[in-house]
Design a protein around this motif. Structure first.
Motif, PDB file in Angstrom:
ATOM      1  N   ARG A 120       0.999  20.196   2.984  1.00  0.00           N
ATOM      2  CA  ARG A 120       0.287  19.914   4.230  1.00  0.00           C
ATOM      3  C   ARG A 120       0.049  18.408   4.331  1.00  0.00           C
ATOM      4  N   GLY A 121       1.087  17.711   4.753  1.00  0.00           N
ATOM      5  CA  GLY A 121       0.986  16.254   4.890  1.00  0.00           C
ATOM      6  C   GLY A 121       0.722  15.567   3.569  1.00  0.00           C
ATOM      7  N   LYS A 154       7.922  14.808   2.810  1.00  0.00           N
ATOM      8  CA  LYS A 154       9.122  14.217   3.401  1.00  0.00           C
ATOM      9  C   LYS A 154       8.772  13.361   4.617  1.00  0.00           C
ATOM     10  N   PHE A 155       9.289  12.141   4.599  1.00  0.00           N
ATOM     11  CA  PHE A 155       9.089  11.217   5.714  1.00  0.00           C
ATOM     12  C   PHE A 155      10.337  11.337   6.578  1.00  0.00           C
ATOM     13  N   SER A 156      10.162  11.631   7.851  1.00  0.00           N
ATOM     14  CA  SER A 156      11.342  11.842   8.689  1.00  0.00           C
ATOM     15  C   SER A 156      12.110  10.536   8.855  1.00  0.00           C
ATOM     16  N   THR A 157      13.424  10.664   8.964  1.00  0.00           N
ATOM     17  CA  THR A 157      14.270   9.483   9.131  1.00  0.00           C
ATOM     18  C   THR A 157      13.852   8.708  10.377  1.00  0.00           C
ATOM     19  N   GLU A 158      13.511   9.459  11.402  1.00  0.00           N
ATOM     20  CA  GLU A 158      13.104   8.837  12.667  1.00  0.00           C
ATOM     21  C   GLU A 158      11.884   7.922  12.472  1.00  0.00           C
ATOM     22  N   ALA A 159      10.896   8.432  11.771  1.00  0.00           N
ATOM     23  CA  ALA A 159       9.699   7.620  11.513  1.00  0.00           C
ATOM     24  C   ALA A 159      10.030   6.476  10.560  1.00  0.00           C
ATOM     25  N   THR A 211       0.850  -1.196   0.000  1.00  0.00           N
ATOM     26  CA  THR A 211       0.000   0.000   0.000  1.00  0.00           C
ATOM     27  C   THR A 211       0.881   1.239   0.000  1.00  0.00           C
ATOM     28  N   GLY A 212       0.263   2.392  -0.206  1.00  0.00           N
ATOM     29  CA  GLY A 212       1.004   3.652  -0.228  1.00  0.00           C
ATOM     30  C   GLY A 212       0.335   4.679   0.669  1.00  0.00           C
ATOM     31  N   LEU A 213       1.134   5.370   1.466  1.00  0.00           N
ATOM     32  CA  LEU A 213       0.593   6.344   2.416  1.00  0.00           C
ATOM     33  C   LEU A 213       1.391   7.642   2.374  1.00  0.00           C
ATOM     34  N   VAL A 214       0.759   8.741   2.760  1.00  0.00           N
ATOM     35  CA  VAL A 214       1.492   9.978   3.027  1.00  0.00           C
ATOM     36  C   VAL A 214       2.031   9.889   4.457  1.00  0.00           C
ATOM     37  N   PRO A 215       3.081  10.668   4.786  1.00  0.00           N
ATOM     38  CA  PRO A 215       3.712  10.520   6.106  1.00  0.00           C
ATOM     39  C   PRO A 215       2.763  10.603   7.316  1.00  0.00           C
TER      40      PRO A 215
END
Ligand code: OOB
Length: 568
Positions: free
Chosen positions: A463-464, A337-342, A304-308
């Protein structure tokens, strides 16, 4: 002029030498969407293509359509649309929730050679009336009342204002003053009574691979969203490339969580990529884990595909003990952008491989590879699909920068447009003279070709994953009688990444009794703008910080709101 001439007129084609190169390389193979579905139906007609669990305004109950059924439905819908006067080259605004009918309608239009214009369910009067008038759309496809909003009413208003718009089709039981989508399909063109002028003619010719297949929406940084013309050849190449990089095959089950019409869930690899691969598309009516997880379990979803922000929500739910996601093999995250932490949490928490996607409706899509080292997967946004994607990272004067230095991303390639549709003025700004698209993104390239998104030079708020063009909102604010000037900027947000903040200067004569922030928000919403574009916050100032030449220094405004948020 025919509708097809109109489409061509607004289209910037790939230069002949590039088209030849992309064909010679085997990227463009002369496929079309209409034939693609026909071939898949011939190869594995009994396989399930689309699962729609229902629970939305279009249908209460579940539908499971095989490839053969989708193919047959697309044919009958195409015949019905022809009978109602929809022709090759005609534009049709499609605004549907994640319902099976989305595919029935879109493939029918592909077969006719009519162009879907992909609106999002969140769009309202301001966006829809622009799409209809700008494209000269002949038809508009809507749900009835979806998410508490009556699309039929909006359609009536837009139809009254656009003489070219002859047909409003409503998916769902009660069409109101319009036509029920379910009443359109027929066996033979011309065999249903028409309530619109209809000459009974079939399609002028079968759509060609180089034809524009549809108009996609740009995230935009200008007053109104621009339209992106994508051809069968170029888009299908991006599907094939995505299918390969995401390792999709006939056993894959893709869960479409984001709005189906958006480029990411449509093609990266998305539902169209899944259908290309002969897999199964499962439509998710709501993106929350409570809805998605049981569906994943029931249908054996593999990808599946999601936004952050949604990825964060799913990660948190799984950590709190929610179950059901276990069959997932790949989770794509992109759009922002997906944070490295997440990113680092995905494998340990969800037990699947993260694939970062950095793409754009204009073309270029980057993926981390499934076998990349974990460090690249979690710290980069991937590298381009194609060996023929040309990527340049340049300074403010278009001079190339060495790897490792942050600069503007320019790109050209076998599935990146050469111009927006019917927008010569914008095209001069958005493309270099030799055809590179100015993405407006600031990136750094690693020696292996992976890109790291470092920021943005375009005047847009992400915005996300939902894109807000600052100028569009500023124009609406400026229409308020008390507003002298407006500047919309992003402010940091722990959940969405960014939210919108509108800085406003009130007119001198209104300063005694200025409007409140909520009034301005309400005003913007009443302009008929999609909800996600309404400013999250309004700040009043006496004047804007300006550059030497009098341009608003948005950088200072962003810094000011960021600072005041950390203090509060
Ligand atoms: C996708 O497409 P659009 O057209 O809604 O937005 C494109 C823009 C990019 O130019 C970039 O600014 C931003 O969205 N973006 C990302 C990103 N993915 C997109 N920024 C940082 N990190 C990422 N991973 O958003 C889209 C289209 C196809 C696939 C995936 C996303």
């Amino acid at each position: 002029m025919t509708a097809l001439d109109d489409v061509l007129d607004g289209f910037t084609p790939y230069p002949a030498e590039f088209a030849e190169r992309y064909r010679a390389a085997g990227h463009w193979r002369g496929e079309t969407f209409g034939r693609m579905l026909r071939e898949r139906a011939a190869a594995h007609g009994e396989r399930i293509a689309v699962v729609d669990p229902g629970g939305h305004s279009v249908a209460a109950g579940e539908r499971r359509w095989t490839y053969a059924e989708l193919d047959r439905r697309a044919d009958r819908m195409a015949a019905g649309l022809l009978a109602r006067g929809v022709r090759a080259g005609d534009r049709v605004v499609v605004q549907l929730p994640n319902a099976a009918e989305f595919f029935e309608v879109v493939f029918a239009l592909f077969r006719i050679g009519a162009l879907p214009v992909f609106a999002l369910p969140a769009h309202r009067y301001a966006e829809i009336s622009h799409f209809c008038s700008f494209t000269g759309a002949v038809a508009y496809v809507v749900p009835g009342v979806e998410g508490g909003f009556d699309h039929r009413e909006l359609a009536g208003r837009v139809r009254a204002e656009n003489p070219a718009l002859r047909l409003v089709l409503v998916a769902g039981e009660d069409p109101g003053e319009h036509v029920r989508l379910a009443d359109v399909p027929c066996d033979v063109p011309g065999d249903v009574p028409c309530d619109v002028p209809c000459d009974g003619a079939g399609p002028a010719r079968e759509p060609a691979p180089g034809d524009v297949a549809f108009l996609q929406l740009s995230g935009g940084s200008t007053g109104v969203p621009k339209l992106i013309p994508r051809t069968h050849d170029d888009y299908i190449y991006s599907l094939r490339g995505s299918v390969e990089l995401c390792a999709l095959d006939g056993r894959s089950v893709y869960l479409c969580v984001l709005p189906a019409a958006h480029n990411f869930p449509l093609s990266s690899p998305g539902s169209l990529g899944t259908l290309y691969a002969g897999g199964r598309v499962v439509l998710c009516p709501q993106p929350n884990p409570e809805t998605a997880f049981p569906l994943i379990a029931r249908e054996g979803v593999t990808i599946t595909g999601l936004v952050p922000p949604l990825a964060l929500l799913w990660l948190d739910a799984a950590e709190r003990g929610a179950r059901g996601y276990e069959s997932l093999e790949v989770l794509l995250v992109g759009g922002a952008k997906f944070s490295t932490e997440a990113a680092r949490r995905v494998r340990p928490v969800l037990g699947c491989t993260l694939q970062q996607v950095f793409g754009m409706a204009e073309g270029l899509v980057n993926y981390t590879r499934l076998d990349d080292p974990e460090e690249l997967i979690t710290t980069t946004q991937g590298r381009p699909i194609s060996p023929d994607d040309e990527v340049r990272v340049v300074d403010d004067r278009d001079r190339d920068l060495p790897d490792g230095t942050t600069g503007h991303l320019l790109t050209r390639g076998p599935y990146t447009i050469r111009g927006y549709w019917n927008a010569p003025g914008h095209n001069a700004d958005s493309f270099t003279p030799d055809g590179f698209y100015r993405t407006g993104d600031l990136v750094r390239r690693l020696p292996g070709g992976h890109l790291v998104v470092e920021g943005r030079a375009k005047d847009q708020i992400n915005r996300g994953g939902e894109k807000v063009a600052a100028e569009e909102i500023e124009n609406h604010l400026l229409a308020h009688p008390a507003v002298h000037d407006a500047a919309v900027v992003s402010m940091p947000d722990p959940y969405l990444g960014e939210r919108t903040c509108a800085y406003v200067v009130i007119r001198a004569e209104h300063r005694e009794r200025p409007p409140k922030g909520v009034e301005l928000k309400r005003f913007v919403r009443q302009c008929g703008l999609a909800d996600y574009k309404v400013p999250d916050r309004v700040e009043f100032v006496d004047a804007f910080p300006a550059t030497g030449i009098g341009k608003v220094r948005k950088k200072d405004l962003r810094a000011a709101i960021a600072t005041s948020l950390t203090r509060s």
